[in-house]
Write a protein that holds these residues in place. Structure first.
Motif, PDB file in Angstrom:
ATOM      1  N   ALA A  65      57.741  44.548  15.787  1.00  0.00           N
ATOM      2  CA  ALA A  65      57.299  43.633  14.730  1.00  0.00           C
ATOM      3  C   ALA A  65      57.700  42.198  15.044  1.00  0.00           C
ATOM      4  N   GLU A  66      58.914  42.037  15.608  1.00  0.00           N
ATOM      5  CA  GLU A  66      59.414  40.693  15.884  1.00  0.00           C
ATOM      6  C   GLU A  66      59.177  40.283  17.329  1.00  0.00           C
ATOM      7  N   ARG A 122      61.159  47.495  14.503  1.00  0.00           N
ATOM      8  CA  ARG A 122      61.585  46.114  14.302  1.00  0.00           C
ATOM      9  C   ARG A 122      61.330  45.287  15.558  1.00  0.00           C
ATOM     10  N   ASP A 170      60.529  41.338  19.787  1.00  0.00           N
ATOM     11  CA  ASP A 170      61.850  41.184  20.396  1.00  0.00           C
ATOM     12  C   ASP A 170      61.974  42.191  21.530  1.00  0.00           C
TER      13      ASP A 170
END
Lengths: 381, 320
Positions: free
Chosen positions: B166-167, B163, B169
């Protein structure tokens, strides 16, 4: 690796080295069969002759032999798939149930190292083998149906031919009829996940978890299960193998022209179905949880651990624990992965290590720097 | 055309022809089948298309332990042909045990040309180093990777790692670096310093020293990183922006020891490692890149090393 680990004997001996006769693969299979079975299970490849060869070439190191066997398979193109078979077709040479005194189909003790107290046999090898054969023969004369046979495990004359072969019904199906086991999950997992082609990460279907455990390092899997919070004595009750089988499963492929299934051989497997009475929040303990374990060859320890770990995985599915458990199953059990990391520790790291030392020195210099020497006399700070 | 054992069974004949078509050209026995090599090349191409992104692949078992370059070996075997000039180094050395073994394996399998001169090599497989010689257009550097996930030390959960990638972040990564400065006064990441690729993915450059990290920025060559045990391939295509993660007031530092130089070639502008001196202590230094050191002594090496060229390029970029 083999080129790097050539035996050092030729270096140390002054004259031409005399090479002792290597044991033939069939001798290895006979004397060290359980080790070779383990190699095949951890390789995920049924190939007794090749596994015996690998076991000898790896000097008895199961993981190195596994590496040899898996690497050999990598060199071959994959040409097809066998058809699914039902585990009920398993022709048993050993079948016991710890859950029932007399399960449907009976107890078949078969060839095993269990049940007999054993001391290290100090007789000369040949004599010891002969006695074991004689004892085995006399035991066969009084053979009862509970199979108290084979007090020794060395009986080359009596191989599989006089062992019981049949396919009794599964205890699981009896339990299902009695409606005391948890119904099969609503998993839609018809096409098995192929862990040899797709890296498995947490969140994969159960087939990937089962495959990983079937190929796992036996010791690692045993630890994962035994070290879990249920063992030992973590709870009053523990799971019980309702069924433990060792026997032959047919391998069938689709005939390229007729399309009909053709049996092309068989594999020997160990199978365990375990049951555990577990409660979940807001649920009566009416149903038994079921765990399944199967691996190539005769390795009951592995199949029992796998079935236990399968119950564990199923029990925690959908909870916070699931990802962590799946992570451990998928990424810490493969013998080649975990020993590969260990092997790599032995390689030179000095280019990397200089960098580590440089940072340590820099950090120490910073700590000792002018801004960290403590308050100066007269410093009011 | 490969000759197969003849048989009177027509069905087997059909099966043989089908086998032949499936497996591509007549395979050399051992190590790797052609279909698997194609799968690896696809993963490499995906990696090049998305710089810094970790592409999962069905890593195969190699004749070396998973940790002895099984990932790099799969990529190298998939890329080399008979006319490829192959250089293999470990810690910068062509003669290291791991390097020699891998080179022998590939050359024995493919029959390609052994090379130690970085300038002449088409494919360079390496563990823990990028050569001092600047890479050229057309060269491929294959790096062996022990741990592919730069976020592994920050979050354990793989879903969360994905995640975060993907972001984009990476806040926890930045916090980690900041805490490092607070606790230790500097960023203590040594080898395998995390980098940001083309402003998008945080990537580990494999455990190369920080000395080698700037060489990845706007490199002329392709860098392919492959982790066999972790089953991931990622890549840095030519002319890609690769920045080590750091703060504006904390300049990225490479390993330099004032006054230290290679005792063989005298270089102080190459990555040097310590060696025992006459007094038995680690008081002397030698080049880690043995090919470059040898050529320096022979007067056959460039004045400007790959690091100096890369740093000059970065300075140029920042003044524009």
């Amino acid at each position: 690796m083999s080129t790097m680990n050539a035996p050092a004997a030729s270096v140390t001996s002054a004259s031409a080295p005399s090479v002792p006769a290597a044991p033939r693969p069939d001798q290895l299979t006979e004397r060290l069969g359980l080790g070779i079975d383990r190699v095949m299970a951890e390789s995920g490849l049924w190939a007794p002759q090749l596994a015996a060869r690998a076991f000898g070439q790896a000097r008895g190191d199961v993981t190195r032999a596994t590496q040899l066997l898996r690497t050999h398979r990598t060199s071959l193109p994959r040409l097809g798939r066998s058809l699914p078979v039902r585990a009920g077709e398993l022709r048993v040479v050993r079948r016991i149930s710890s859950a029932f005194r007399n399960p449907p189909g009976g107890q078949v003790l078969g060839r095993t190292l269990d049940y007999v107290g054993r001391l290290l046999d100090l007789l000369p090898e040949e004599e010891g083998r002969q006695r074991a054969v004689l004892a085995s023969e006399s035991a066969h004369e009084h053979h009862d149906h509970h199979g108290h046979e084979h007090p020794g495990h060395e009986h080359p004359q009596h191989g599989h031919e006089d062992e019981v072969e049949r396919a009794p019904g599964h205890v699981l199906s009896v339990f299902r009829e009695m409606d005391i086991v948890a119904p099969p999950g609503d998993h839609d997992d018809p096409e098995p996940y192929d862990i040899t082609r797709h890296p498995a990460r947490p969140g994969v279907p159960r087939s990937a978890l089962l495959q990983t455990m079937a190929r796992a390092d036996t010791g690692a899997l045993l630890y994962l299960w035994y070290g879990s919070e249920w063992k030992p004595g973590g709870q009053e009750a523990h799971e019980v193998p309702g069924e433990l089988r060792h026997g032959f499963l047919p391998i069938r492929v689709e005939h390229p022209h007729t399309g009909r299934p053709v049996t092309v051989g068989d594999v020997r497997v160990s199978e365990v179905v375990s049951f555990h009475s577990l409660t979940r929040a807001s649920e009566l303990p009416r149903h038994l949880d079921v765990g399944y374990g199967m691996c190539f060859g005769h390795n009951e320890r592995k199949a029992i651990s796998m079935a236990g770990a399968d119950i564990l995985l199923g029990h925690y599915e959908g909870t916070e624990r699931a990802a962590g458990l799946q992570h451990d199953v998928l990424l810490t059990l493969d013998g080649l992965d975990i020993t590969g990391y260990t092997e790599h520790q032995k390689l030179p790291h000095h280019a990397e290590y200089r960098s580590v030392l440089e940072r340590a020195t820099a950090a120490a210099a910073h700590q000792a720097g002018p801004h960290r020497t403590g308050p100066h006399p007269g410093d009011t700070a | 055309m490969t000759t197969y054992p003849t048989t009177e069974m027509p069905s087997t004949d059909t099966a043989v022809r089908r086998t032949d078509r499936l497996a591509g050209p007549a395979p050399r026995p051992g190590i790797f089948d052609e279909l698997s090599k194609r799968e690896i090349r696809r993963a490499v191409l995906s990696g090049i298309a998305i710089p810094g992104y970790q592409v999962p692949f069905g890593s195969r078992e190699m004749p070396v332990a998973r940790g002895w370059g099984s990932g790099g070996l799969q990529v190298t075997l998939s890329l080399v042909g008979q006319d490829t000039r192959l250089k293999v180094i470990d810690q910068g050395e062509d003669a290291g045990v791991n390097a020699s073994n891998l080179r022998r394996l590939v050359v024995g399998h493919v029959g390609c040309e052994e090379e130690t001169d970085t300038r002449e090599a088409d494919v360079i497989q390496s563990r823990h180093r990028i050569p001092e010689q600047p890479l050229q257009d057309g060269q491929v550097l294959v790096l062996q990777v022990p741990g592919a996930e730069p976020l592994a030390g920050i979050v354990k959960n793989m879903d969360e790692q994905r995640r975060m990638h993907a972001e984009a972040d990476y806040s926890k990564m930045w916090v980690r670096l900041y805490e490092d400065i607070v606790h230790n006064g500097l960023i203590t990441n040594a080898a395998g310093y995390p980098v940001l690729v083309e402003g998008r993915y945080v990537m580990t450059p494999s455990p190369i020293p920080r000395w080698d990290v700037p060489k990845l920025n706007h490199s002329e060559g392709v860098t392919v990183l492959s982790a066999g045990r972790e089953k991931r391939i990622f890549a840095v295509p030519p002319h890609t922006l690769v920045e080590p993660l750091t703060f504006e007031d904390r300049p990225f530092e490479v390993e330099r020891t004032p006054g230290a130089a290679c005792r063989l070639c005298g270089s102080d502008d190459t990555y040097i490692v310590q060696e025992p001196g006459p007094d038995g202590t680690f008081s002397t230094w030698v080049c880690s890149d043995t090919d470059f050191c040898r050529r320096r002594r022979a007067g056959d090496a460039p004045e400007v090393t790959a690091l100096e060229a890369a740093l000059a390029h970065t300075r140029e970029e920042s003044t524009i």
